[in-house]
Enzyme design. Structure first.
Site, PDB file in Angstrom:
ATOM      1  N   SER A 240      20.075 -53.240  -6.056  1.00 32.30           N
ATOM      2  CA  SER A 240      21.449 -52.968  -5.646  1.00 32.30           C
ATOM      3  C   SER A 240      21.942 -51.709  -6.336  1.00 32.30           C
ATOM      4  CB  SER A 240      22.353 -54.147  -6.033  1.00 32.30           C
ATOM      5  OG  SER A 240      23.722 -53.812  -5.910  1.00 32.30           O
TER       6      SER A 240
ATOM      7  N   LYS B  18      20.377 -56.730 -11.817  1.00 38.13           N
ATOM      8  CA  LYS B  18      19.808 -55.683 -10.969  1.00 38.13           C
ATOM      9  C   LYS B  18      19.296 -54.505 -11.797  1.00 38.13           C
ATOM     10  CE  LYS B  18      20.225 -57.807  -7.098  1.00 38.13           C
ATOM     11  NZ  LYS B  18      19.016 -58.308  -6.408  1.00 38.13           N
TER      12      LYS B  18
ATOM     13  N   TYR C  52      25.756 -59.754 -12.605  1.00 37.88           N
ATOM     14  CA  TYR C  52      25.025 -59.233 -11.448  1.00 37.88           C
ATOM     15  C   TYR C  52      24.466 -57.839 -11.731  1.00 37.88           C
ATOM     16  CZ  TYR C  52      23.868 -58.188  -6.596  1.00 37.88           C
ATOM     17  OH  TYR C  52      23.203 -57.857  -5.437  1.00 37.88           O
TER      18      TYR C  52
END
Length: 244
Positions: free
Chosen positions: A136, A153, A149
């Site tokens: 991402s 990533k 998150y």
């Protein structure tokens, strides 16, 4: 183009919905023997109904041993897409340890687990392969309320580079794609509010979020022989977000 992956076996994790689902169908259309993995049987049932050529596999990737056993039963796998992930969105001061553990277990640890099984088998067979990890833009740019998150990533990005470094000499390429917000069914719900979407769109030079096809097409390129000298790269699919 329709037979580009003929004779190759492909595994897509997180294949029940969104990017993984669309990618599984695309790879099957291009001649691959596709194995679609998800923990949600109902999603796989509808995928199977839509594309009967796909073999569906129900397994929870958070269970190390069960996932390893399930993937081992599918080898050899020549094309692997580590797509399964979860998103836990909290601020620095509100992030919870249980969300940290669950997110790293799925987003990072399962990538290592599945890749070990697939790549280890290819090395033993002395066969080539291509692996794409779905990362991402959050792995390369800090986003508010994305502490966990973004961290997962970022870990996937560095894991991709180490995998490429070690597996490249063995004939296995490893790359990652780094999308911006993607307009999956879930993405449309989460980003339909102009008040939320506006500030993010303002940071994307092309002025739009990614469609599922944008990601699928990029993954297909990285899996294919057309990208034979591309190894260890993080391909942004972000309309220029990371360039700003």
């Amino acid at each position: 183009m329709s037979g580009q992956f003929s004779g190759r076996r492909a595994l897509v994790t997180g294949a029940g919905q969104g990017i993984g689902r669309a990618l599984s169908i695309k790879l099957a259309e291009m001649g691959a023997q596709v194995f679609a993995l998800s923990r949600t049987k109902s999603h796989l049932d509808t995928l199977k109904a839509e594309c009967p050529a796909i073999t569906t596999v129900v397994v929870d990737l958070s269970n190390w041993d069960q996932a390893r056993q399930a993937v081992s039963a599918l080898t050899p796998i020549h094309l692997l897409v580590n797509n399964a992930a979860m998103a836990s969105l909290d601020s620095v001061l509100e992030a919870k340890p249980e969300d940290f553990d669950a997110s790293f277990n799925i987003n990072v640890k399962s990538v290592m687990n599945v890749t070990q099984v697939v790549a280890g088998d290819l090395v033993a067979r002395k066969q080539k392969g291509s692996i794409v990890n779905v990362s991402s833009q959050a792995g390369q740019r800090a986003l508010k309320d994305h502490l966990i998150y973004c961290s997962t990533k970022g870990a996937v990005d560095m894991m991709t580079k180490v995998m490429a470094l070690e597996l490249g000499p063995k004939g296995i390429r490893v790359n990652a794609v780094s999308p911006t917000v993607v307009m999956t069914a879930m993405g449309k719900i989460g980003w339909s509010d102009p008040a939320k979407a506006g500030p993010m769109l303002a940071r994307i030079p092309q002025g739009r979020f990614a469609e599922v096809e944008d990601v699928v097409n990029s993954v297909v390129y990285l899996l294919s022989d057309q990208s034979d000298m591309v190894n260890g790269h993080l391909l942004p699919i972000d309309g220029g977000f990371l360039a700003a």
